[in-house]
Design an enzyme around this catalytic site. Structure first.
Site, PDB file in Angstrom:
ATOM      1  N   GLY A   1      60.506   1.775  64.041  1.00  0.00           N
ATOM      2  CA  GLY A   1      60.062   2.815  63.125  1.00  0.00           C
ATOM      3  C   GLY A   1      61.103   3.566  62.329  1.00  0.00           C
TER       4      GLY A   1
ATOM      5  N   GLU B   1      62.285  -1.619  69.431  1.00  0.00           N
ATOM      6  CA  GLU B   1      61.814  -2.778  68.653  1.00  0.00           C
ATOM      7  C   GLU B   1      61.982  -2.570  67.150  1.00  0.00           C
ATOM      8  OE1 GLU B   1      57.972  -3.964  71.400  1.00  0.00           O
ATOM      9  OE2 GLU B   1      57.768  -2.475  69.809  1.00  0.00           O
TER      10      GLU B   1
ATOM     11  N   GLY C   1      62.392  -3.353  63.324  1.00  0.00           N
ATOM     12  CA  GLY C   1      62.144  -4.488  62.430  1.00  0.00           C
ATOM     13  C   GLY C   1      62.804  -4.183  61.105  1.00  0.00           C
ATOM     14  N   ARG C   2      62.199  -3.236  60.397  1.00  0.00           N
ATOM     15  CA  ARG C   2      62.668  -2.867  59.056  1.00  0.00           C
ATOM     16  C   ARG C   2      64.169  -2.552  59.034  1.00  0.00           C
ATOM     17  NH1 ARG C   2      59.141  -0.638  55.372  1.00  0.00           N
ATOM     18  NH2 ARG C   2      57.758   0.004  57.073  1.00  0.00           N
TER      19      ARG C   2
ATOM     20  N   ARG D   1      53.820  -4.943  48.848  1.00  0.00           N
ATOM     21  CA  ARG D   1      53.944  -3.596  49.415  1.00  0.00           C
ATOM     22  C   ARG D   1      53.636  -2.468  48.411  1.00  0.00           C
ATOM     23  NH1 ARG D   1      58.118  -1.612  51.312  1.00  0.00           N
ATOM     24  NH2 ARG D   1      57.115  -0.499  53.028  1.00  0.00           N
TER      25      ARG D   1
ATOM     26  N   TYR E   1      50.808  -0.089  49.569  1.00  0.00           N
ATOM     27  CA  TYR E   1      51.218   1.247  50.025  1.00  0.00           C
ATOM     28  C   TYR E   1      51.903   2.083  48.948  1.00  0.00           C
ATOM     29  CZ  TYR E   1      51.746  -1.943  54.120  1.00  0.00           C
ATOM     30  OH  TYR E   1      51.614  -2.919  55.068  1.00  0.00           O
TER      31      TYR E   1
ATOM     32  N   CYS F   1      46.506 -12.472  38.301  1.00  0.00           N
ATOM     33  CA  CYS F   1      45.354 -11.982  37.554  1.00  0.00           C
ATOM     34  C   CYS F   1      44.756 -10.805  38.284  1.00  0.00           C
ATOM     35  CB  CYS F   1      44.310 -13.079  37.447  1.00  0.00           C
ATOM     36  SG  CYS F   1      44.650 -14.158  36.105  1.00  0.00           S
ATOM     37  N   GLU F   2      45.466  -9.718  38.269  1.00  0.00           N
ATOM     38  CA  GLU F   2      45.018  -8.555  39.017  1.00  0.00           C
ATOM     39  C   GLU F   2      45.810  -7.350  38.527  1.00  0.00           C
ATOM     40  OE1 GLU F   2      43.678  -9.147  42.732  1.00  0.00           O
ATOM     41  OE2 GLU F   2      44.142  -7.159  43.506  1.00  0.00           O
TER      42      GLU F   2
ATOM     43  N   TYR G   1      59.024  -7.042  55.684  1.00  0.00           N
ATOM     44  CA  TYR G   1      57.613  -7.029  55.288  1.00  0.00           C
ATOM     45  C   TYR G   1      57.405  -7.502  53.851  1.00  0.00           C
ATOM     46  CZ  TYR G   1      57.562  -4.232  59.523  1.00  0.00           C
ATOM     47  OH  TYR G   1      57.744  -3.803  60.811  1.00  0.00           O
TER      48      TYR G   1
END
Ligand code: LLP
Length: 431
Positions: free
Chosen positions: A248, A290, A292-293, A330, A334, A361-362, A390
């Site tokens: 985190g 743990e 990650g980022r 991302r 977010y 196409c969005e 991520y």
């Protein structure tokens, strides 16, 4: 520059780990992700050394696979002698395919399927992080069938709100993950687990959320967890060996965010832990974390080729690139902050305010809005920085766009670590 592995050379090109990104884009094509191996190793060592120093020799970090599961990173984790956290059979398979020793791996997930449980047991995964009691029943049953005693730790929610994006908060009582301490359900779960014959309760886990810059929620959660371990010692006369504090820690994506000193964060958390351990008169558990980022994000950047600009007078300007939400969802998910720069013209004035749009196409397929870069032309190389976490792991083939190539850099050499998907790859499962 944002991080010390980034620089600008005499041609005015962005460099990562000393390599000219425009040359890399030419050599490998775009979209291209470029990973600085030394940065990953450095980040792993910071955690490893700080955890040993502040929590004791037995403590170690686990690489949170979900941030970027691929063979290359498991090899680095193996080389740096750190553990891994896994959340699926796919991540486990990838790790095993590099010869990774999974006896120290922790298997997560709020819905482990029978396939996952069986595969992880057959592969000798060290610890199962149990999310709920239905799952515990099944783990106990399957361990019994195999004649093994499976080590488990219980995932608990300490009831902490770390104030990060709502989609990545996990430690609150109403979280979809874990068992709440506050409601008394954690006590019931401990009692239930202790009665099981084929599992051994080794520890507790909590993960309060991701991309958190404030140390306080980590210290509070650690204190709550140690208090809980001491409560369990008193209530059940049972000593917990492992405390897994999850991941985190925040990463600097843009100038206005701080670059955290992870060793100092670990030291501060350890003060709370040592104080509480002493006060409660219990043995110091083995502390596991743990991340990650914070291990991989700042090791990597993504390069795109600019297709063109669209200027809507009085409204906004768009710059279109040859990637987007398929390689980095991302911002769409977010509204994540990113630093965007024109890698091919770093020394030109950044006075063109624009929104960087992907090729899907969005309308929501944007990489960042309202950024300032030099006015680009078709063929310029645009870079989004800090994309190691991520991004590839959340990539998709939306609009049948192949996943990008990933190149590693080590000892001044560049080499492919994940091949670019081909059009044939896209149809390989179609019948
Ligand atoms: N441990 C557990 C149990 C987790 O659920 C996570 C992240 C981690 C460790 C690693 O957390 P980190 O150190 O990376 O913050 N897709 C989102 C992030 C989701 C995080 C999920 N869990 C994003 O792109 O921001």
């Amino acid at each position: 520059m944002l991080h010390e592995n980034l620089s600008v050379n005499e041609m005015g090109h962005l460099c990562i780990a000393g390599k000219d990104t425009v040359d890399l884009a030419k050599k490998y094509g775009t979209p291209l992700m470029v990973m600085d191996e030394n940065r990953v190793r450095r980040n792993m060592r910071i955690y490893k050394d700080a955890m040993k120093k502040h929590f004791g020799e037995k403590s170690y970090p686990l690489f949170a696979s979900k941030s970027f599961s691929c063979k290359y990173i498991y090899r680095l984790a193996k080389d740096e002698n750190i553990g891994i956290d896994l959340v699926s059979s796919g991540e486990l398979y990838t790790a095993l395919s590099t010869g990774f020793d999974v006896s120290k791996a922790f298997l997560h997930g709020n819905n482990k399927t029978d396939f996952d449980i069986n595969y992880a047991m057959e592969s000798g995964v060290g610890y199962f992080v149990v999310d709920n009691l239905t799952e515990l029943d099944r783990i106990d049953e399957m361990a019994g069938e195999k004649g093994i005693i499976q080590k488990v730790i219980l995932r608990l929610t300490p009831g902490i709100d770390p104030h990060t994006h709502a989609a990545i908060v996990t430690g609150r009582v109403d979280s979809k993950f874990g068992i709440a301490i506050e409601t008394g359900q954690a006590d019931e779960a401990v009692s239930y687990t202790l009665k099981k014959k084929n599992v051994r309760l080794c520890g507790f886990h909590c993960h309060i959320g991701s991309q958190i810059f404030d140390i306080k929620p980590f210290c509070d959660a650690s204190e709550i967890m140690i208090k809980y371990i001491s409560h369990i010692k008193e209530k059940f006369d049972y000593a917990i060996e492992i405390l897994n504090l999850g991941g985190g820690f925040g990463v600097k994506y843009i100038d206005s965010q701080p670059e955290l000193d992870y060793e100092e964060f670990i030291r501060l958390i350890s003060v709370y832990i040592h104080n509480e351990v002493k006060r409660a008169g219990i043995d110091m558990p083995t502390v596991v974390m743990e991340p990650g980022r914070s291990l991989v994000a700042d090791s990597t950047l993504t390069l795109y080729t600019v297709g063109g600009t669209k200027e809507i007078p009085g409204f906004k300007n768009y710059v279109s690139v040859d990637g987007g939400m398929p390689d980095n969802p991302r911002y769409a998910l977010y509204q994540s902050d990113y630093t965007v720069c024109l890698a091919s013209k770093m020394n030109e004035k950044a006075d063109f305010e624009c929104t960087v749009a992907g090729r899907c196409c969005e309308s929501g397929d944007l990489l960042q809005e309202n950024v300032l870069i030099p006015r680009p032309v078709r063929g310029d190389i645009l870079s989004v920085l800090v994309t190691g976490a991520y991004n590839y792991s959340m990539a998709s083939n939306y609009n049948r766009i192949p996943r990008p190539c990933v190149v590693g850099i080590a000892n001044e050499e560049d080499f492919v670590v994940i091949k670019r998907e081909t059009l044939e790859d896209l149809v390989k499962n179609d019948i």
